[in-house]
Scaffold this active site. Structure first.
Site, PDB file in Angstrom:
ATOM      1  N   ARG A  51      13.513  17.966  -4.089  1.00  0.00           N
ATOM      2  CA  ARG A  51      12.889  16.799  -3.634  1.00  0.00           C
ATOM      3  C   ARG A  51      13.846  15.711  -3.176  1.00  0.00           C
ATOM      4  O   ARG A  51      15.008  15.799  -3.143  1.00  0.00           O
ATOM      5  CB  ARG A  51      11.669  16.107  -4.780  1.00  0.00           C
ATOM      6  CG  ARG A  51      12.140  16.383  -6.179  1.00  0.00           C
ATOM      7  CD  ARG A  51      13.422  15.429  -6.627  1.00  0.00           C
ATOM      8  NE  ARG A  51      13.436  13.967  -6.104  1.00  0.00           N
ATOM      9  CZ  ARG A  51      14.481  13.414  -6.097  1.00  0.00           C
ATOM     10  NH1 ARG A  51      15.647  13.996  -6.176  1.00  0.00           N
ATOM     11  NH2 ARG A  51      14.319  12.235  -5.452  1.00  0.00           N
ATOM     12  N   GLY A  52      13.364  14.597  -2.625  1.00  0.00           N
ATOM     13  CA  GLY A  52      14.158  13.796  -1.878  1.00  0.00           C
ATOM     14  C   GLY A  52      14.369  14.197  -0.407  1.00  0.00           C
ATOM     15  O   GLY A  52      14.342  15.323  -0.039  1.00  0.00           O
ATOM     16  N   ALA A  53      14.065  13.124   0.441  1.00  0.00           N
ATOM     17  CA  ALA A  53      13.895  13.256   1.799  1.00  0.00           C
ATOM     18  C   ALA A  53      14.780  14.192   2.366  1.00  0.00           C
ATOM     19  O   ALA A  53      14.641  15.427   3.067  1.00  0.00           O
ATOM     20  CB  ALA A  53      13.426  11.867   2.560  1.00  0.00           C
ATOM     21  N   ARG A  94       5.015  18.989   2.170  1.00  0.00           N
ATOM     22  CA  ARG A  94       4.902  17.698   1.773  1.00  0.00           C
ATOM     23  C   ARG A  94       4.776  16.667   3.025  1.00  0.00           C
ATOM     24  O   ARG A  94       5.433  17.278   3.888  1.00  0.00           O
ATOM     25  CB  ARG A  94       6.184  17.343   0.812  1.00  0.00           C
ATOM     26  CG  ARG A  94       6.156  17.964  -0.395  1.00  0.00           C
ATOM     27  CD  ARG A  94       7.158  17.102  -1.316  1.00  0.00           C
ATOM     28  NE  ARG A  94       6.666  15.923  -2.056  1.00  0.00           N
ATOM     29  CZ  ARG A  94       7.413  15.044  -2.583  1.00  0.00           C
ATOM     30  NH1 ARG A  94       8.558  15.310  -2.954  1.00  0.00           N
ATOM     31  NH2 ARG A  94       6.886  13.993  -3.102  1.00  0.00           N
ATOM     32  N   GLN A 201      11.658  10.206 -11.868  1.00  0.00           N
ATOM     33  CA  GLN A 201      13.097  10.738 -10.911  1.00  0.00           C
ATOM     34  C   GLN A 201      14.192   9.756 -11.427  1.00  0.00           C
ATOM     35  O   GLN A 201      15.226  10.153 -11.527  1.00  0.00           O
ATOM     36  CB  GLN A 201      12.781  10.495  -9.514  1.00  0.00           C
ATOM     37  CG  GLN A 201      12.056  11.532  -9.113  1.00  0.00           C
ATOM     38  CD  GLN A 201      10.536  11.064  -8.779  1.00  0.00           C
ATOM     39  OE1 GLN A 201      10.142  10.135  -9.513  1.00  0.00           O
ATOM     40  NE2 GLN A 201       9.740  11.693  -7.749  1.00  0.00           N
ATOM     41  N   ASP A 242      11.819   7.512   2.421  1.00  0.00           N
ATOM     42  CA  ASP A 242      11.227   8.742   2.975  1.00  0.00           C
ATOM     43  C   ASP A 242      10.765   8.901   4.497  1.00  0.00           C
ATOM     44  O   ASP A 242      10.750   9.858   5.161  1.00  0.00           O
ATOM     45  CB  ASP A 242      10.148   8.947   2.093  1.00  0.00           C
ATOM     46  CG  ASP A 242      10.530   9.568   0.887  1.00  0.00           C
ATOM     47  OD1 ASP A 242      10.802   8.768  -0.267  1.00  0.00           O
ATOM     48  OD2 ASP A 242      10.798  10.804   0.605  1.00  0.00           O
ATOM     49  N   ASN A 252       9.000   4.293   0.638  1.00  0.00           N
ATOM     50  CA  ASN A 252       9.855   5.060  -0.307  1.00  0.00           C
ATOM     51  C   ASN A 252       9.171   5.229  -1.691  1.00  0.00           C
ATOM     52  O   ASN A 252       7.950   5.089  -1.525  1.00  0.00           O
ATOM     53  CB  ASN A 252      11.092   4.017  -0.767  1.00  0.00           C
ATOM     54  CG  ASN A 252      12.216   4.895  -1.374  1.00  0.00           C
ATOM     55  OD1 ASN A 252      12.472   5.864  -1.427  1.00  0.00           O
ATOM     56  ND2 ASN A 252      12.655   4.288  -2.536  1.00  0.00           N
ATOM     57  N   LYS A 253       9.581   5.856  -2.668  1.00  0.00           N
ATOM     58  CA  LYS A 253       8.813   6.255  -4.008  1.00  0.00           C
ATOM     59  C   LYS A 253       8.002   5.117  -4.405  1.00  0.00           C
ATOM     60  O   LYS A 253       8.364   3.815  -4.233  1.00  0.00           O
ATOM     61  CB  LYS A 253       9.969   6.509  -5.002  1.00  0.00           C
ATOM     62  CG  LYS A 253       9.426   6.950  -6.082  1.00  0.00           C
ATOM     63  CD  LYS A 253       8.348   7.856  -6.030  1.00  0.00           C
ATOM     64  CE  LYS A 253       8.750   9.016  -5.553  1.00  0.00           C
ATOM     65  NZ  LYS A 253       7.577   9.902  -5.233  1.00  0.00           N
TER      66      LYS A 253
HETATM   67  O1  MRU Z   1       8.812  12.394  -4.430  1.00  0.00           O
HETATM   68  P1  MRU Z   1      10.433  12.403  -4.253  1.00  0.00           P
HETATM   69  O2  MRU Z   1      11.238  12.593  -5.387  1.00  0.00           O
HETATM   70  O3  MRU Z   1      10.608  13.324  -3.217  1.00  0.00           O
HETATM   71  O4  MRU Z   1      10.634  10.923  -3.908  1.00  0.00           O
HETATM   72  C1  MRU Z   1      12.020  10.616  -3.360  1.00  0.00           C
HETATM   73  C2  MRU Z   1      12.277   9.409  -2.716  1.00  0.00           C
HETATM   74  O5  MRU Z   1      11.172   8.575  -2.778  1.00  0.00           O
HETATM   75  C3  MRU Z   1      13.421   9.014  -2.450  1.00  0.00           C
HETATM   76  O6  MRU Z   1      13.887   7.651  -2.803  1.00  0.00           O
HETATM   77  C4  MRU Z   1      13.897   9.322  -1.055  1.00  0.00           C
HETATM   78  O7  MRU Z   1      13.313  10.574  -0.608  1.00  0.00           O
HETATM   79  C5  MRU Z   1      14.884   9.033  -0.557  1.00  0.00           C
HETATM   80  S1  MRU Z   1      16.257  10.384  -1.255  1.00  0.00           S
HETATM   81  C6  MRU Z   1      17.876  10.205  -0.255  1.00  0.00           C
END
Ligand code: MRU
Length: 351
Positions: A51-53, A94, A201, A242, A252-253
């Site tokens: 996970r993470g963009a 996603r 996270q 994201d 973002n999250k």
């Molecule tokens: O749902 P996730 O864990 O994929 O969400 C991740 C985030 O919101 C991060 O802050 C974002 O992707 C930046 S990662 C460098």
């Protein structure tokens, strides 16, 4: 003293397979999950193994390369059909992080260019491009980290939300990349990691990364952030992204928007750290960013333990949008854009 932080290998190519750290199990267990084709890679993204963009963008690129490799000896028609299925499955994994679609598009362009040639040569080119995307991601994060490190004073207490670290990228991280680079430049900094309900996270991944590297970290639940800011315990906030709209509005999250509003109230600098591949110029403002709605079970309990009553209605939006007006600066590989707006963001792309 200058040091260069070590990298967690979030994703790696081993013996013709994509291996991903299983982030669902961290920090209790550290193990890799292997993917052999695009469908398995799409499932790993959907199920949050990775996970993470930026990390899901890199994984998707490898997912396409895996599918090409599996069909390298097939006819051109079979090869093309398999790739189309791979693109579709990965794009459906996603919805919010635009890096996923950015990486798929780069792979698609390579496919379009090599369509007239041999499938084996194309499979090799797609794998090389996937490797390049992952290598570039680490280099971009290090560049972005160096720019961001200049914003952080020696001794600063830095709050972050979710995990925008090495685990969310091919290495080094974006928000945590800024923190790592500041540390590497000899600054003594400490981190306040918001737990990040409901998927944790912050508690599971950011806290783990910081502990691994001996960067002092204090874990708090999300609802403690305002109190800490009010008491003067937070000097600066840096988070990842994201998807950033053309005007700077940033998804973002979930919970990031709350932190940004609190930061404005307490006049604490609030920075977004993200590569240019997270910027979506096709979306004018944050209202058009698709927000993933996740399973109610993430809110009603955790790993089999249920605390909410049966029959309750649940909302579980995984991301929120912070308006550009609340963002002090956008830290990119090309430098820091203070008070981002549409014109400054266009200029990053030379437009
Ligand atoms: O749902 P996730 O864990 O994929 O969400 C991740 C985030 O919101 C991060 O802050 C974002 O992707 C930046 S990662 C460098």
């Amino acid at each position: 003293m200058q040091v260069e932080s070590r990298n967690v290998e979030t994703l790696r190519w081993r013996a013709g397979r994509l291996e991903l750290i299983d982030q669902r199990r961290l920090p209790l267990e550290f193990e890799y999950v292997a993917c052999d084709n695009a469908l398995q890679t799409a499932a790993a993204i959907r199920d949050m193994v990775v996970r993470g963009a930026p990390a899901i963008g890199c994984s998707a690129a490898y997912g396409v390369a895996l599918e090409a490799q599996a069909h390298a000896a097939a006819t051109r028609a079979q090869f093309d059909a398999a790739l189309e299925q791979a693109f579709a499955a990965l794009a459906a994994s996603r919805p919010t992080a635009v890096n996923l679609f950015w990486a798929i598009e780069r792979m698609r362009q390579c496919h379009a260019q090599m369509r007239g040639g041999a499938t084996r040569a194309e499979a090799a080119a797609l794998l090389e491009l996937a490797r390049q995307i992952a290598r570039d991601d680490v280099a971009i994060n290090r560049a972005l980290g160096r720019h961001g490190a200049g914003l952080i004073a020696d001794g600063a207490r830095v709050m972050t939300h979710c995990n925008a670290g090495a685990l969310a990228t091919a290495g080094h991280g974006t928000a945590l990349g800024v923190i790592r680079s500041a540390r590497d430049a000899g600054k003594r900094i400490s981190v306040i990691a918001n737990e990040t309900r409901p998927y944790l996270q912050g508690a599971r991944l950011t806290a783990w990364e910081m502990v691994q590297e001996n960067i002092p970290v204090t874990l708090v639940t999300d609802n403690m952030a305002g109190h800490l800011m009010q008491r003067g315990h937070v000097d600066l906030i840096v988070v990842g992204a994201d998807r950033i709209a053309a005007n700077g509005d940033t998804a973002n999250k979930i919970g990031t928007y709350t932190v940004a509003v609190l930061a404005e109230r307490h006049r604490i600098p609030f920075y977004i750290a993200a590569p240019l591949s997270t910027i979506d110029l096709a979306i004018a403002d944050g209202s058009a960013i698709p927000i993933e709605e996740r399973d109610a079970a993430e809110v009603t309990g955790f790993r089999g333990l249920r605390w909410a009553p049966e029959g309750v209605n649940v909302a579980n939006p995984a991301f929120d949008v912070t308006p550009a007006a609340l963002i002090t600066g956008l830290v990119t590989e090309k430098g820091v854009v203070e008070r981002p707006d549409a014109a400054k963001i266009r200029a990053l792309f030379g437009r």
